[in-house]
Design an enzyme around this catalytic site. Structure first.
Site, PDB file in Angstrom:
ATOM      1  N   GLU A  15      48.566  50.175  66.929  1.00  0.00           N
ATOM      2  CA  GLU A  15      49.038  50.621  66.996  1.00  0.00           C
ATOM      3  C   GLU A  15      50.168  52.031  67.582  1.00  0.00           C
ATOM      4  O   GLU A  15      50.893  52.663  67.176  1.00  0.00           O
ATOM      5  CB  GLU A  15      49.187  50.375  65.658  1.00  0.00           C
ATOM      6  CG  GLU A  15      48.943  49.189  64.828  1.00  0.00           C
ATOM      7  CD  GLU A  15      48.707  49.051  63.689  1.00  0.00           C
ATOM      8  OE1 GLU A  15      49.989  49.329  62.817  1.00  0.00           O
ATOM      9  OE2 GLU A  15      47.642  49.416  63.339  1.00  0.00           O
ATOM     10  N   SER A 183      48.746  45.879  60.576  1.00  0.00           N
ATOM     11  CA  SER A 183      50.229  45.402  61.697  1.00  0.00           C
ATOM     12  C   SER A 183      50.510  43.874  61.928  1.00  0.00           C
ATOM     13  O   SER A 183      50.602  43.650  62.946  1.00  0.00           O
ATOM     14  CB  SER A 183      50.964  46.418  62.717  1.00  0.00           C
ATOM     15  OG  SER A 183      51.368  47.423  62.519  1.00  0.00           O
ATOM     16  N   VAL A 217      49.024  29.555  48.561  1.00  0.00           N
ATOM     17  CA  VAL A 217      50.196  28.899  48.387  1.00  0.00           C
ATOM     18  C   VAL A 217      51.511  30.106  47.795  1.00  0.00           C
ATOM     19  O   VAL A 217      50.834  29.450  46.406  1.00  0.00           O
ATOM     20  CB  VAL A 217      50.729  27.529  48.526  1.00  0.00           C
ATOM     21  CG1 VAL A 217      52.211  27.044  47.927  1.00  0.00           C
ATOM     22  CG2 VAL A 217      50.033  26.277  49.215  1.00  0.00           C
ATOM     23  N   SER A 317      62.026  48.957  58.504  1.00  0.00           N
ATOM     24  CA  SER A 317      60.896  48.553  58.516  1.00  0.00           C
ATOM     25  C   SER A 317      61.004  48.210  56.730  1.00  0.00           C
ATOM     26  O   SER A 317      62.212  48.828  56.267  1.00  0.00           O
ATOM     27  CB  SER A 317      59.968  49.411  58.542  1.00  0.00           C
ATOM     28  OG  SER A 317      59.733  49.815  59.824  1.00  0.00           O
TER      29      SER A 317
END
EC number: 6.3.2.4
Length: 354
Positions: A15, A183, A217, A317
């Protein structure tokens, strides 16, 4: 007199580029009339490079990835030397991933007795290791989806047995994750055994420890936490990825994700999310900031997925956006975090060691 602020960014993790983008955004929001700002860049190879004082916001990440003089000191020596010369009042770590938000740099700053922004060693390391994090969540009584974990050596020696265990304890689709990365790097969705093996092999490129979870789900809802001993929470935000899941490209590259802020949840669900986010923050002994991520089913059953102790921190973000929608703009959020870091350091100075 201005406070001397060291922006610490870059690093050896996958990252690295995200960290540079965060540092660029921070320079554009910091008050240069209040702080003397110095860049401290860690290269991909792990070398520390301390730059001259910034006099204005930077316009590109290339300005932050500066080169080293041929005759300058190597590695961390340059940073230690600069401590004597500049006497930083506070360090703002903007490092993501391994050797950045995992407690290693935080431990280094603790040894140097330097005030720094954000979480300490325990919260950072436990928040980075998804297995330790999940085990702490269990202690706190926070509901989670079924999961299992293993290390590389076990996978190489008993792959068939591990697959059998996963298929017994979990159900497809499964999500396979490196235990110590953020991330969504190295994360895959597996719908069958063949995809499961491929996903594990991919994740093992990034970490020796792997977490496998049952897919659920549900809606993906996040909440930002801010504070020290008395944390506050933001409005909730919902992630609606157009891809199979909220992967690295969805977060940073292709704009294929919709954000609903505030998330369309009931007052009761929002209250539960806030309570669970604070409990997660406290079980980690958090400081400064945390983003707590949840699954919310159609029946309003809530599972905590994970927390991020140094979430993405550019103005676009999720963490800063959540606070912006709660009434705290980006520049004020940064100021608040700096003050929280200094506050936590001041408290630690009251401890007796003999």
């Amino acid at each position: 007199m201005n406070k001397k602020l060291g922006l610490l960014y870059g690093g050896k993790s996958a990252e690295h580029d995200v960290s540079l983008s965060t540092a660029k955004a921070a320079t554009q929001a910091l008050n240069f009339d209040k702080y003397d700002i110095f860049p401290v860049f860690i290269t991909r190879g792990g070398e520390w490079r301390v730059g001259e004082q910034l006099t204005a916001p930077v316009e590109s990440i290339e300005q932050l990835a500066f080169t080293r003089d041929a005759d300058s000191e190597n590695d961390v020596t340059e940073f230690l030397t600069s401590l004597k010369e500049r006497k930083f009042d506070v360090i703002f770590p903007l490092l993501h991933g391994t050797n950045g938000e995992d407690g290693t740099v935080q431990g280094f700053l603790e040894v140097l007795n330097l005030p720094y922004v954000g979480n300490g060693v325990l919260a950072s390391s436990a928040g980075m290791d998804k297995v330790s994090m999940k085990q702490l969540f269990e202690i706190a009584g926070l509901p989670q989806v079924p999961y299992t974990y293993f290390i590389r050596n076990d996978w190489h020696k008993q792959q068939d047995a591990l697959i059998a265990e996963m298929e017994e304890k979990l159900t497809y689709p499964m999500f396979v994750k490196p235990a110590n990365l953020g991330s969504s790097v190295g994360v895959s969705k597996a719908d069958d055994r063949e995809k499961l093996i491929e996903a594990v092999e991919l994740a093992l490129k990034y970490d020796r420890k792997i977490v496998v979870e049952t897919g659920v789900v549900a809606r993906e809802v996040e909440m930002a936490v801010l504070g020290n001993d008395e944390p506050e929470t933001s409005v909730p935000g919902e992630i609606k990825p157009k891809t199979a899941f909220y992967d690295y490209d969805s977060k940073y590259n292709d704009n294929s994700t919709d954000l609903l802020i505030p998330a369309p949840v009931t007052a009761d669900v929002e209250a539960q999310l806030s309570d669970m986010a604070k409990r997660a923050f406290k079980i980690l002994d958090g400081s400064g900031l945390v983003r707590a991520d949840f699954f919310v089913t159609a029946e309003n059953e809530i599972f905590i997925n994970e927390v991020n102790t140094l979430p993405g921190f550019t103005p676009v973000s999720m963490y800063p956006i959540l606070w912006k929608n709660t009434g705290l703009p980006y520049n004020e959020l940064i100021e608040k975090l700096i003050n929280l870091g200094i506050e936590r350091h001041t408290e630690k100075q009251q401890l007796q060691y003999q």
